[in-house]
Scaffold this active site. Structure first.
Site, PDB file in Angstrom:
ATOM      1  N   GLY A  73       0.194  -1.732   0.144  1.00  0.00           N
ATOM      2  CA  GLY A  73      -0.020  -0.194   0.073  1.00  0.00           C
ATOM      3  C   GLY A  73       1.022   1.139  -0.268  1.00  0.00           C
ATOM      4  CD  GLN A  75       1.874   6.595   4.170  1.00  0.00           C
ATOM      5  OE1 GLN A  75       3.463   6.138   5.315  1.00  0.00           O
ATOM      6  NE2 GLN A  75       2.600   7.328   3.953  1.00  0.00           N
ATOM      7  CB  SER A  76       4.531  -0.523   1.449  1.00  0.00           C
ATOM      8  OG  SER A  76       4.736  -1.526   2.055  1.00  0.00           O
ATOM      9  CG  ASN A  77       6.337  -0.074   7.671  1.00  0.00           C
ATOM     10  OD1 ASN A  77       5.884   1.441   7.620  1.00  0.00           O
ATOM     11  ND2 ASN A  77       4.902  -0.345   8.362  1.00  0.00           N
ATOM     12  CB  ALA A  79       7.819  -0.255  -0.958  1.00  0.00           C
TER      13      ALA A  79
END
Ligand SMILES: *Cc1c(COP(=O)(O)O)cnc(C)c1O
Length: 316
Positions: A73, A75-77, A79
């Site tokens: 998403g 706000q993917s940590n 990524a």
């Protein structure tokens, strides 16, 4: 069985991470609660994905890749940490993210901007669209490219948490229970398989923060990781426990989760996040209040990070 050392690995983090007893919360809950500080893994703002990326990026490099794709998403940590890891490894990361969540330049989006990471949003809920987009961009680049799945949760990434279980086996004290968040499955599957191999007598509890079929996902990842290791173990649903802590939905804060974030902040001066670790710690608190842990038992909570997303969400 192969050894974990037999797999190529890029040193990205600072290991072993510390284990600390939470004295105030232990008093409050009437059992011994410890924290495995994987929020201090030493890359970006810390977090669990670093352990997976040490294996995944080593594989990418061995295959000659200079370009790495991953997804999640907005706000993917995972990524964000993939971009941080790729930069350190001298590779380029392109993040093909679902246009879901907070896309404004806050939280992990801000960190990606600071790293100069190329981010491409796709308005879809289907990961097949995402992987197609990666192939399109990858082919157009003319570079050798490498695709990392959502959360880094494939067999190779799962080895990162098999290794974490081995790390815990070398630390004190002995734990009766390990509790962690489950979002894409690799962390929980790795810990459950690792506990089977290195921590006999330790029960692993996964706190589900999404609505996917985690019973199936966890078992599949455990089996695939065991195959990679050529470990002759049979894995089954009796190897772990799952509890639904998702609340109103993935990445939507829950009251119970927010209360756990506040409890940890007030009593211990340590920050959880509302998407993963807050909901998972709320699961531990609930279990303790239901009498699941004896007063003399040692319970280890995996602090899997999430600081990057903390400043992107409004918490009441
Ligand atoms: C990704 C993530 C998790 C969940 O780990 P999975 O291996 O995806 O199940 C937990 N906590 C944080 C902070 C994460 O970013």
């Amino acid at each position: 069985m192969k050894r974990l050392e037999d797999f190529p690995r890029l040193p990205l983090g600072a290991f072993p991470t510390p284990i600390q007893r939470l004295n105030n919360i232990s008093d409050l809950l009437g059992t011994n609660v410890y924290l495995k500080r994987d929020d201090l893994t030493g890359l970006g703002l810390g977090g669990n994905k670093t352990r997976k990326l040490e294996f995944l990026l080593a594989d990418a490099r061995q295959k000659g890749a200079t370009l790495v794709f991953t997804t999640g998403g907005a706000q993917s940590n995972h990524a964000m940490l993939t971009a941080a890891a790729a930069g350190r490894a001298g590779m380029r990361a392109v993040l093909v993210l679902k246009k879901r969540g907070v896309t404004a330049c806050v939280g992990n989006q801000l960190l990606e901007k600071l790293m100069g990471t190329q981010v491409c949003f796709v308005d879809t809920d289907d990961y097949q669209d995402i992987y197609r987009k990666m192939d399109e961009l990858g082919k157009a680049s003319g570079e050798v490219y490498y695709k990392i799945p959502c959360g880094g949760s494939n067999a190779l990434g799962t080895l990162g948490y098999v290794d974490c279980a081995r790390e815990i086996a070398h630390q004190a004290p002995r734990f009766h229970h390990i509790v962690c968040a489950e979002g894409s499955g690799g962390t929980m599957a790795g810990l459950a398989l690792g506990a089977k191999l290195f921590l006999p007598g330790t029960r692993v509890h996964g706190m589900m923060v999404d609505t996917d079929p985690f019973d199936v996902i966890t078992l599949a990842l455990m089996r695939q990781a065991a195959d990679l290791l050529e470990a002759h173990v049979t894995v089954g649903p009796e190897d772990f426990d799952l509890t639904d802590m998702c609340g109103p939905g993935y990445a939507i804060p829950s009251e119970e989760g927010n209360a756990a974030v506040r409890l940890m902040a007030e009593k211990e001066g340590i920050f959880l996040d509302p998407v993963y670790t807050g909901k998972a710690f709320a699961g531990l608190v609930r279990m303790a209040r239901q009498g699941a842990f004896a007063p003399d038992e040692n319970v280890l909570f995996l602090h899997s990070g999430g600081a990057g997303g903390l400043f992107a969400l409004e918490m009441k």
